[in-house]
Design an enzyme around this catalytic site. Structure first.
Site, PDB file in Angstrom:
ATOM      1  N   ASN A  42       0.841  -1.195   0.000  1.00  0.00           N
ATOM      2  CA  ASN A  42       0.000   0.000   0.000  1.00  0.00           C
ATOM      3  C   ASN A  42       0.879   1.249   0.000  1.00  0.00           C
ATOM      4  O   ASN A  42       1.984   1.266   0.557  1.00  0.00           O
ATOM      5  CB  ASN A  42      -1.005  -0.006   1.154  1.00  0.00           C
ATOM      6  CG  ASN A  42      -0.408  -0.251   2.525  1.00  0.00           C
ATOM      7  OD1 ASN A  42       0.625  -0.892   2.662  1.00  0.00           O
ATOM      8  ND2 ASN A  42      -1.058   0.245   3.548  1.00  0.00           N
ATOM      9  N   GLU A  44       0.417   5.310   0.639  1.00  0.00           N
ATOM     10  CA  GLU A  44      -0.497   6.340   1.135  1.00  0.00           C
ATOM     11  C   GLU A  44      -0.048   7.738   0.705  1.00  0.00           C
ATOM     12  O   GLU A  44       0.994   7.913   0.064  1.00  0.00           O
ATOM     13  CB  GLU A  44      -0.609   6.215   2.658  1.00  0.00           C
ATOM     14  CG  GLU A  44      -1.186   4.847   3.046  1.00  0.00           C
ATOM     15  CD  GLU A  44      -1.390   4.654   4.529  1.00  0.00           C
ATOM     16  OE1 GLU A  44      -0.858   5.457   5.332  1.00  0.00           O
ATOM     17  OE2 GLU A  44      -2.097   3.700   4.888  1.00  0.00           O
ATOM     18  N   GLU A  55      -2.986  -4.516  -3.094  1.00  0.00           N
ATOM     19  CA  GLU A  55      -3.460  -5.343  -4.213  1.00  0.00           C
ATOM     20  C   GLU A  55      -3.385  -4.543  -5.516  1.00  0.00           C
ATOM     21  O   GLU A  55      -3.078  -5.095  -6.581  1.00  0.00           O
ATOM     22  CB  GLU A  55      -4.914  -5.780  -3.964  1.00  0.00           C
ATOM     23  CG  GLU A  55      -5.096  -6.683  -2.760  1.00  0.00           C
ATOM     24  CD  GLU A  55      -5.371  -5.932  -1.455  1.00  0.00           C
ATOM     25  OE1 GLU A  55      -4.882  -4.788  -1.302  1.00  0.00           O
ATOM     26  OE2 GLU A  55      -6.061  -6.495  -0.603  1.00  0.00           O
ATOM     27  N   CYS A  86     -10.125  -5.128   0.257  1.00  0.00           N
ATOM     28  CA  CYS A  86     -11.258  -4.199   0.326  1.00  0.00           C
ATOM     29  C   CYS A  86     -12.150  -4.389  -0.905  1.00  0.00           C
ATOM     30  O   CYS A  86     -11.773  -5.044  -1.875  1.00  0.00           O
ATOM     31  CB  CYS A  86     -10.766  -2.760   0.432  1.00  0.00           C
ATOM     32  SG  CYS A  86     -10.225  -2.051  -1.141  1.00  0.00           S
TER      33      CYS A  86
HETATM   34  N1  THU Z   1      -5.265  -1.606   2.564  1.00  0.00           N
HETATM   35  C1  THU Z   1      -4.703  -2.414   1.625  1.00  0.00           C
HETATM   36  O1  THU Z   1      -3.563  -2.184   1.190  1.00  0.00           O
HETATM   37  N2  THU Z   1      -5.420  -3.473   1.179  1.00  0.00           N
HETATM   38  C2  THU Z   1      -6.688  -3.786   1.608  1.00  0.00           C
HETATM   39  O2  THU Z   1      -7.297  -4.692   1.071  1.00  0.00           O
HETATM   40  C3  THU Z   1      -7.285  -3.039   2.709  1.00  0.00           C
HETATM   41  C4  THU Z   1      -6.585  -1.795   3.119  1.00  0.00           C
HETATM   42  C5  THU Z   1      -4.500  -0.436   3.039  1.00  0.00           C
HETATM   43  C6  THU Z   1      -5.050   0.897   2.629  1.00  0.00           C
HETATM   44  C7  THU Z   1      -4.462   1.807   3.686  1.00  0.00           C
HETATM   45  O3  THU Z   1      -3.167   2.201   3.253  1.00  0.00           O
HETATM   46  C8  THU Z   1      -4.327   0.911   4.897  1.00  0.00           C
HETATM   47  O4  THU Z   1      -4.463  -0.419   4.442  1.00  0.00           O
HETATM   48  C9  THU Z   1      -5.371   1.171   5.976  1.00  0.00           C
HETATM   49  O5  THU Z   1      -6.636   1.123   5.456  1.00  0.00           O
END
Ligand code: THU
Length: 131
Positions: A42, A44, A55, A86
């Site tokens: 991820n 941000e 993903e 998600c």
């Molecule tokens: N996140 C993911 O990378 N994948 C998911 O399926 C759920 C959430 C990340 C997004 C954000 O950077 C952090 O988790 C908290 O929500």
């Protein structure tokens, strides 16, 4: 490559996570029918909605490597055993998922449970002209 190897690729990717705002690192890895593996973390942003999921990064790597159908997916988060993709990422994964694709739910030690991707994204949106 085994499911545990795919888990390892996801865990290694998680260690690259750029998650200074949530402090919730996530890693994901996808394997294709051809046997290639593509991982991501991820990423941000100070403007919070502009960040994206592990993903999604993994699928970007898949596409840039030439694409393919995904047969296996592994996701890991250090702060959440058995993290689930998600909703948005389920839609993105569905775009590339082969029939019969599986999702490996992991903790920090490895795969904990394997479920059919179709079980976590039933009746998803698809265009007529799509796959
Ligand atoms: N996140 C993911 O990378 N994948 C998911 O399926 C759920 C959430 C990340 C997004 C954000 O950077 C952090 O988790 C908290 O929500």
């Amino acid at each position: 490559m085994s499911a545990e190897d795919l888990f390892s690729a996801a865990k290694t990717a998680m260690q690259r996570a750029y998650a200074p705002y949530s402090r919730f690192p996530v890693g994901a890895a996808v394997k294709t029918e051809a046997g290639t593996v593509h991982a991501g973390c991820n990423i941000e942003n100070a403007s919070y909605p502009e960040g994206w999921c592990a993903e999604t990064t993994a699928l970007g790597h898949l596409v840039m490597a030439g694409g393919g159908k995904v047969t296996e997916i592994a996701v890991v988060a250090e702060k959440m055993p058995k993290i689930m993709p998600c909703g948005g990422c389920r839609q993105r994964l569905a775009e590339f998922a082969a029939d019969g694709a599986v999702l490996h739910l992991c903790d920090l030690d490895g795969v904990v449970e394997t479920v059919p991707f179709s079980a976590v994204f039933p009746r998803g949106f698809a265009l007529e002209s799509g796959k």
